[in-house]
Scaffold this motif. Structure first.
Motif, PDB file in Angstrom:
ATOM      1  N   LEU A 223     -21.256  -5.837  38.743  1.00 49.51           N
ATOM      2  CA  LEU A 223     -20.400  -5.988  39.932  1.00 49.51           C
ATOM      3  C   LEU A 223     -21.114  -6.805  41.001  1.00 49.51           C
ATOM      4  CD1 LEU A 223     -18.354  -3.182  41.639  1.00 49.51           C
ATOM      5  CD2 LEU A 223     -19.759  -4.656  43.008  1.00 49.51           C
ATOM      6  N   PHE A 224     -22.397  -6.486  41.200  1.00 52.50           N
ATOM      7  CA  PHE A 224     -23.172  -7.206  42.211  1.00 52.50           C
ATOM      8  C   PHE A 224     -23.188  -8.704  41.921  1.00 52.50           C
ATOM      9  CE2 PHE A 224     -27.186  -8.794  43.985  1.00 52.50           C
ATOM     10  CZ  PHE A 224     -27.074  -8.349  45.283  1.00 52.50           C
ATOM     11  N   LYS A 225     -23.390  -9.043  40.642  1.00 54.47           N
ATOM     12  CA  LYS A 225     -23.423 -10.466  40.299  1.00 54.47           C
ATOM     13  C   LYS A 225     -22.036 -11.089  40.368  1.00 54.47           C
ATOM     14  CE  LYS A 225     -25.506  -9.652  36.470  1.00 54.47           C
ATOM     15  NZ  LYS A 225     -26.117  -9.890  35.155  1.00 54.47           N
ATOM     16  N   ASP A 226     -21.021 -10.297  39.979  1.00 48.53           N
ATOM     17  CA  ASP A 226     -19.654 -10.827  39.971  1.00 48.53           C
ATOM     18  C   ASP A 226     -19.139 -11.163  41.362  1.00 48.53           C
ATOM     19  OD1 ASP A 226     -19.523 -10.723  37.292  1.00 48.53           O
ATOM     20  OD2 ASP A 226     -18.273  -8.922  37.154  1.00 48.53           O
ATOM     21  N   THR A 227     -19.773 -10.581  42.411  1.00 51.49           N
ATOM     22  CA  THR A 227     -19.274 -10.887  43.756  1.00 51.49           C
ATOM     23  C   THR A 227     -19.331 -12.382  44.035  1.00 51.49           C
ATOM     24  OG1 THR A 227     -21.476 -10.550  44.662  1.00 51.49           O
ATOM     25  CG2 THR A 227     -19.969  -8.682  44.764  1.00 51.49           C
ATOM     26  N   SER A 228     -20.218 -13.103  43.323  1.00 50.33           N
ATOM     27  CA  SER A 228     -20.317 -14.544  43.604  1.00 50.33           C
ATOM     28  C   SER A 228     -19.062 -15.283  43.162  1.00 50.33           C
ATOM     29  CB  SER A 228     -21.559 -15.133  42.943  1.00 50.33           C
ATOM     30  OG  SER A 228     -21.565 -14.835  41.590  1.00 50.33           O
ATOM     31  N   LEU A 229     -18.172 -14.618  42.396  1.00 54.52           N
ATOM     32  CA  LEU A 229     -16.932 -15.279  41.989  1.00 54.52           C
ATOM     33  C   LEU A 229     -15.962 -15.474  43.155  1.00 54.52           C
ATOM     34  CD1 LEU A 229     -16.254 -13.611  38.543  1.00 54.52           C
ATOM     35  CD2 LEU A 229     -16.781 -15.997  38.987  1.00 54.52           C
ATOM     36  N   VAL A 230     -16.221 -14.800  44.288  1.00 54.74           N
ATOM     37  CA  VAL A 230     -15.293 -14.975  45.421  1.00 54.74           C
ATOM     38  C   VAL A 230     -15.316 -16.405  45.939  1.00 54.74           C
ATOM     39  CG1 VAL A 230     -15.380 -12.584  46.187  1.00 54.74           C
ATOM     40  CG2 VAL A 230     -17.012 -14.222  47.123  1.00 54.74           C
ATOM     41  N   VAL A 231     -16.327 -17.164  45.508  1.00 58.18           N
ATOM     42  CA  VAL A 231     -16.385 -18.579  45.832  1.00 58.18           C
ATOM     43  C   VAL A 231     -15.098 -19.280  45.394  1.00 58.18           C
ATOM     44  CG1 VAL A 231     -17.321 -20.510  44.492  1.00 58.18           C
ATOM     45  CG2 VAL A 231     -18.747 -19.348  46.124  1.00 58.18           C
ATOM     46  N   THR A 232     -14.494 -18.791  44.290  1.00 63.25           N
ATOM     47  CA  THR A 232     -13.293 -19.443  43.770  1.00 63.25           C
ATOM     48  C   THR A 232     -12.091 -19.265  44.692  1.00 63.25           C
ATOM     49  OG1 THR A 232     -12.806 -17.461  42.517  1.00 63.25           O
ATOM     50  CG2 THR A 232     -13.980 -19.214  41.367  1.00 63.25           C
ATOM     51  N   VAL A 233     -12.143 -18.260  45.585  1.00 63.84           N
ATOM     52  CA  VAL A 233     -11.025 -18.131  46.515  1.00 63.84           C
ATOM     53  C   VAL A 233     -11.462 -18.498  47.930  1.00 63.84           C
ATOM     54  CG1 VAL A 233      -9.693 -16.476  45.181  1.00 63.84           C
ATOM     55  CG2 VAL A 233     -11.466 -15.649  46.719  1.00 63.84           C
ATOM     56  N   GLY A 234     -12.520 -19.267  48.018  1.00 61.84           N
ATOM     57  CA  GLY A 234     -12.881 -19.859  49.294  1.00 61.84           C
ATOM     58  C   GLY A 234     -13.732 -19.014  50.205  1.00 61.84           C
ATOM     59  N   LEU A 235     -14.319 -17.938  49.678  1.00 60.87           N
ATOM     60  CA  LEU A 235     -15.237 -17.164  50.507  1.00 60.87           C
ATOM     61  C   LEU A 235     -16.669 -17.618  50.192  1.00 60.87           C
ATOM     62  CD1 LEU A 235     -13.632 -13.644  50.107  1.00 60.87           C
ATOM     63  CD2 LEU A 235     -13.584 -15.105  52.127  1.00 60.87           C
ATOM     64  N   LEU A 236     -17.512 -17.694  51.221  1.00 66.21           N
ATOM     65  CA  LEU A 236     -18.855 -18.205  51.017  1.00 66.21           C
ATOM     66  C   LEU A 236     -19.874 -17.077  50.962  1.00 66.21           C
ATOM     67  CD1 LEU A 236     -18.851 -21.414  53.230  1.00 66.21           C
ATOM     68  CD2 LEU A 236     -18.515 -21.197  50.774  1.00 66.21           C
ATOM     69  N   ASP A 237     -20.068 -16.535  49.775  1.00 68.49           N
ATOM     70  CA  ASP A 237     -21.138 -15.570  49.603  1.00 68.49           C
ATOM     71  C   ASP A 237     -22.437 -16.353  49.488  1.00 68.49           C
ATOM     72  OD1 ASP A 237     -20.883 -16.663  47.041  1.00 68.49           O
ATOM     73  OD2 ASP A 237     -21.876 -14.898  46.205  1.00 68.49           O
ATOM     74  N   VAL A 238     -23.511 -15.700  49.104  1.00 73.38           N
ATOM     75  CA  VAL A 238     -24.798 -16.388  49.134  1.00 73.38           C
ATOM     76  C   VAL A 238     -24.814 -17.584  48.175  1.00 73.38           C
ATOM     77  CG1 VAL A 238     -25.987 -14.935  47.438  1.00 73.38           C
ATOM     78  CG2 VAL A 238     -27.272 -15.947  49.295  1.00 73.38           C
ATOM     79  N   LEU A 239     -24.134 -17.447  47.048  1.00 71.67           N
ATOM     80  CA  LEU A 239     -24.069 -18.579  46.120  1.00 71.67           C
ATOM     81  C   LEU A 239     -23.215 -19.706  46.689  1.00 71.67           C
ATOM     82  CD1 LEU A 239     -24.859 -19.611  43.290  1.00 71.67           C
ATOM     83  CD2 LEU A 239     -22.738 -18.653  42.435  1.00 71.67           C
ATOM     84  N   GLY A 240     -22.121 -19.300  47.337  1.00 72.27           N
ATOM     85  CA  GLY A 240     -21.243 -20.295  47.957  1.00 72.27           C
ATOM     86  C   GLY A 240     -21.961 -21.080  49.035  1.00 72.27           C
ATOM     87  N   ILE A 241     -22.771 -20.376  49.824  1.00 73.60           N
ATOM     88  CA  ILE A 241     -23.551 -21.042  50.863  1.00 73.60           C
ATOM     89  C   ILE A 241     -24.497 -22.071  50.231  1.00 73.60           C
ATOM     90  CG2 ILE A 241     -25.399 -20.693  52.556  1.00 73.60           C
ATOM     91  CD1 ILE A 241     -22.886 -19.767  53.708  1.00 73.60           C
ATOM     92  N   GLY A 242     -25.182 -21.636  49.169  1.00 69.73           N
ATOM     93  CA  GLY A 242     -26.100 -22.543  48.482  1.00 69.73           C
ATOM     94  C   GLY A 242     -25.386 -23.788  48.004  1.00 69.73           C
ATOM     95  N   LYS A 243     -24.212 -23.549  47.396  1.00 68.59           N
ATOM     96  CA  LYS A 243     -23.440 -24.665  46.867  1.00 68.59           C
ATOM     97  C   LYS A 243     -23.044 -25.619  47.988  1.00 68.59           C
ATOM     98  CE  LYS A 243     -19.548 -25.050  43.753  1.00 68.59           C
ATOM     99  NZ  LYS A 243     -18.332 -24.332  43.362  1.00 68.59           N
ATOM    100  N   SER A 244     -22.596 -25.046  49.112  1.00 66.23           N
ATOM    101  CA  SER A 244     -22.132 -25.909  50.193  1.00 66.23           C
ATOM    102  C   SER A 244     -23.298 -26.665  50.827  1.00 66.23           C
ATOM    103  CB  SER A 244     -21.384 -25.082  51.248  1.00 66.23           C
ATOM    104  OG  SER A 244     -22.293 -24.225  51.905  1.00 66.23           O
ATOM    105  N   ILE A 245     -24.490 -26.062  50.807  1.00 62.92           N
ATOM    106  CA  ILE A 245     -25.652 -26.764  51.349  1.00 62.92           C
ATOM    107  C   ILE A 245     -25.996 -27.963  50.466  1.00 62.92           C
ATOM    108  CG2 ILE A 245     -28.164 -26.601  51.656  1.00 62.92           C
ATOM    109  CD1 ILE A 245     -27.687 -23.746  52.675  1.00 62.92           C
ATOM    110  N   VAL A 246     -25.982 -27.736  49.163  1.00 65.62           N
ATOM    111  CA  VAL A 246     -26.349 -28.806  48.230  1.00 65.62           C
ATOM    112  C   VAL A 246     -25.327 -29.933  48.259  1.00 65.62           C
ATOM    113  CG1 VAL A 246     -26.673 -29.377  45.814  1.00 65.62           C
ATOM    114  CG2 VAL A 246     -27.609 -27.261  46.729  1.00 65.62           C
ATOM    115  N   LEU A 247     -24.030 -29.542  48.274  1.00 63.79           N
ATOM    116  CA  LEU A 247     -22.984 -30.554  48.144  1.00 63.79           C
ATOM    117  C   LEU A 247     -22.565 -31.137  49.477  1.00 63.79           C
ATOM    118  CD1 LEU A 247     -20.699 -28.815  45.504  1.00 63.79           C
ATOM    119  CD2 LEU A 247     -22.423 -30.589  45.136  1.00 63.79           C
TER     120      LEU A 247
END
Lengths: 258, 382
Positions: free
Chosen positions: B315-339
């Motif tokens: 569940l903890f790892k799956d939270t990063s899937l919220v990126v697909t609905v436009g929420l910026l969890d820690v993975l989303g932040i990383g992605k947005s920094i890189v891109l």
């Protein structure tokens, strides 16, 4: 013949006074007819030993008394309360009837002390302190007060079964049921359990014991009941049964186990 | 060492081979990490990784929240010791070191360092509870639950309190969002899972049918589709003026998803409890609820601790899937920094390795706790 015998029992003892009364109790497991019209009347303070070949229905018989098994026809009355589908009646009866199992069935995640105090504090709403004092008294009585804080897995089989007896007694039952209490024990531990049961019997407890420990039966029981093929085929005092059994089946069975 | 690594000729060959391979792979990796790698996309964006778009002038509220959790660990250390002590010390030492980390003041300002250094102090203060009469398990649990509500109130804002203006959850991000999703998901899906498992074993056909239907439906679809459904479809059924928060909708999906799996894990545990246990409880006069609560569930749950913790980790790892609905969890932040920033183009490796490490630290903590919990509860197990 068997039914006549049971009926005679009933007539002699009178129906109203019986602690436990079975009237023509039938039970089926699916198509299998396990109990075929059992009649018996057990008095207050009486110790009854039930024996018979495996599959004869003796275990089912004892388990219907606190309704771990349902029955389909007839009537069972325990201390004036009839066992029906009404869950309140069933729970009333269960509070008054203690049971000891072949495989102990102690709660492995609770200490000995917690095993004993759980039911009194949850069902009888006894304050924890009182329940613990009572539990220590019971542990003294079964001879293992020093084990109170251990877990069941740390005890020997004989000690576990004595805890199970103490646990059942903690509800201050009027009747104690024993379903082959020594069958799972190593020979050297059987005596310590039987001694506790003997002491309990002499204190006036009403007891029904399924066992093949005939030494115990001879010494402690008031009445022996032989089960075969789903019914009581013979009942009598230890002297009658051991010295002068009426049924061929009983003679044969006793000759095999003695 | 000789007996283990060089006892026969082929073991010696294997040992030499493995050491060579390790040398050839680990050495360049370490050299890269400490010389070639450019960690500045991480050090320059610490605030983003921590809290996403949370307003800068309200960051003190994040500081307060971290402090509150630090005291929870301190209190747990004071009362329980053991694993709680290890975590409390890890937090105190880790954050203590971070406060004095050799980063420029632009990356980690003085004010932030003061907030960070307050945490070891909070841990130690919390630990002092062992000197007071409050040192009992129930106070740890009460404080932990209270702090949960308190933190949510501090972060979200309380209507009518001028110094706690509302910060919409849409602005939450980074670790803050990851933790929120994971913690609420865990805390909510566990009891829901227990209820579903009990429902599935119920004698009432309608209840049982509903539970089976729910479990099989939810388990049969991917989490991503559940997330989309709660984002896009659920609002269609709600009245126009009732707009559910996006984070709340994501939480809804995660909780439902996890509870279905949880229910099956717990059902496995329920089946492992022998019938004799129930009979013994019934024979003592315990009612159905008492039997379940004190006899069956405790044994069932401890039998499936590994599976339950496994579910929490996933569940903890799956939270990063919220990126697909436009929420910026820690993975989303990383992605947005890189891109999203020309300055950091080409720094994927550093950013993703950092994020992987973050996830690993937290999931490993969970599995470590689970192991300790198992051995602590294993007492008296047959």
């Amino acid at each position: 013949m068997a039914e006549d015998q049971a009926r005679q029992d009933q007539d002699r003892n009178g129906q109203a006074d019986g602690m436990i009364v079975f009237r023509d109790v039938h039970k089926w497991f699916g198509d299998f007819h396990v109990l075929k019209g059992v009649n018996i009347n057990i008095e207050r303070g009486e110790v009854v030993v039930v024996f018979g070949p495996s599959g004869s229905g003796k275990s089912t018989f004892i388990r219907t008394i606190n309704r771990l098994e349902e029955y389909q026809r007839g009537q069972i009355v325990v201390d004036g309360v009839e066992l029906t589908h009404d869950i309140r009646h069933i729970e009333t009866v269960r509070r008054d009837v203690g049971m000891v199992f072949q495989s102990f069935n102690l709660f492995p995640h609770l200490t000995v002390m917690q095993n004993i105090t759980l039911a009194p504090s949850k069902v009888r709403k006894l304050p924890r302190k009182d329940a613990e004092v009572a539990a220590m008294e019971l542990l003294e009585r079964v001879g293992i007060p020093e084990q109170a804080q251990k877990y069941p897995a740390e005890l020997s089989g004989g000690q576990q079964q004595r805890v199970a007896i103490a646990r059942a007694l903690a509800m201050r039952p009027k009747v104690m049921l024993f379903d082959e209490p020594t069958s799972a024990l190593d020979p050297e531990m059987i005596k310590e359990v039987l001694d506790v049961m003997g002491e309990l019997a002499s204190s006036g407890m009403t007891m029904i014991v399924v066992t093949h420990e005939m030494g115990f039966a001879k010494e402690v029981a008031h009445r022996l009941v032989m089960f075969d093929d789903g019914n009581i085929i013979e009942a009598g005092t230890p002297d009658q049964i051991f010295e002068n059994p009426q049924q061929e089946r009983t003679k044969l069975f006793l000759s095999q186990i003695l | 060492m000789k007996a283990n690594l060089f006892n026969t000729w082929y073991n010696s060959v294997l040992t030499v081979l493995i050491v060579t391979v390790l040398f050839l792979t680990v050495k360049p990796a370490l050299v890269w990490a400490f010389s070639a790698a450019d960690w500045s996309p991480i050090t320059s964006n610490l605030k983003l990784f921590l809290a996403g778009q949370y307003p800068l002038d309200q960051m003190w509220r994040v500081g307060v929240s971290v402090l509150i959790f630090s005291t929870v660990f301190g209190v747990a250390w004071g009362v329980w010791g053991g694993v709680a002590r290890n975590f409390a010390l890890l937090i105190a030492i880790g954050l203590g070191a971070l406060a004095f980390a050799p980063l420029s003041l632009d990356d980690l300002g003085l004010q932030a360092r003061v907030w960070i250094i307050a945490n070891p102090v909070a841990v130690v203060l919390g630990h002092q509870i062992h000197r007071t009469p409050l040192a009992a398990s129930r106070w740890v649990i009460i404080w932990a639950l209270a702090s949960f509500v308190l933190v949510l109130a501090v972060l979200r804002g309380v209507p009518g309190v001028p110094w706690l203006p509302e910060v919409p959850t849409g602005a939450w991000g980074g670790l803050l969002l990851t933790f929120l999703l994971a913690l609420v998901g865990i805390v909510a899906s566990f009891p829901l899972g227990v209820l579903l498992a009990l429902g599935r074993r119920s004698n009432l056909p309608v209840l049982k049918g509903l539970c089976v239907l729910f479990i099989e439906l939810v388990r049969g679809v991917p989490l991503v589709s559940l997330l989309f459904m709660t984002q896009v479809i659920v609002p269609l059924f709600l009245p126009e003026d009732l707009r559910l928060d996006r984070v709340l909708r994501a939480l809804f999906a995660i909780t439902l998803f996890s509870s279905a799996y949880m229910a099956e894990n717990i059902r496995g545990g329920l089946q492992s409890v022998p019938q004799g246990q129930v009979e013994a409880a019934r024979a003592l006069g315990l009612g159905g609820a008492h039997t379940m609560l004190f006899i069956v569930l405790p044994q069932a749950l401890r039998a499936v601790i590994p599976a339950i913790v496994g579910q929490f980790i996933s569940l903890f790892k799956d939270t990063s899937l919220v990126v697909t609905v436009g929420l910026l969890d820690v993975l989303g932040i990383g992605k947005s920094i890189v891109l999203g920033n020309v300055e950091w183009v080409g720094s994927q490796r550093e950013v993703y390795i950092f994020i992987a490490l973050l996830f690993w630290v937290f999931t490993y903590s969970m599995s470590y706790t689970s192991r300790k919990l198992e051995s602590a509860l294993g007492v008296g197990k047959r």
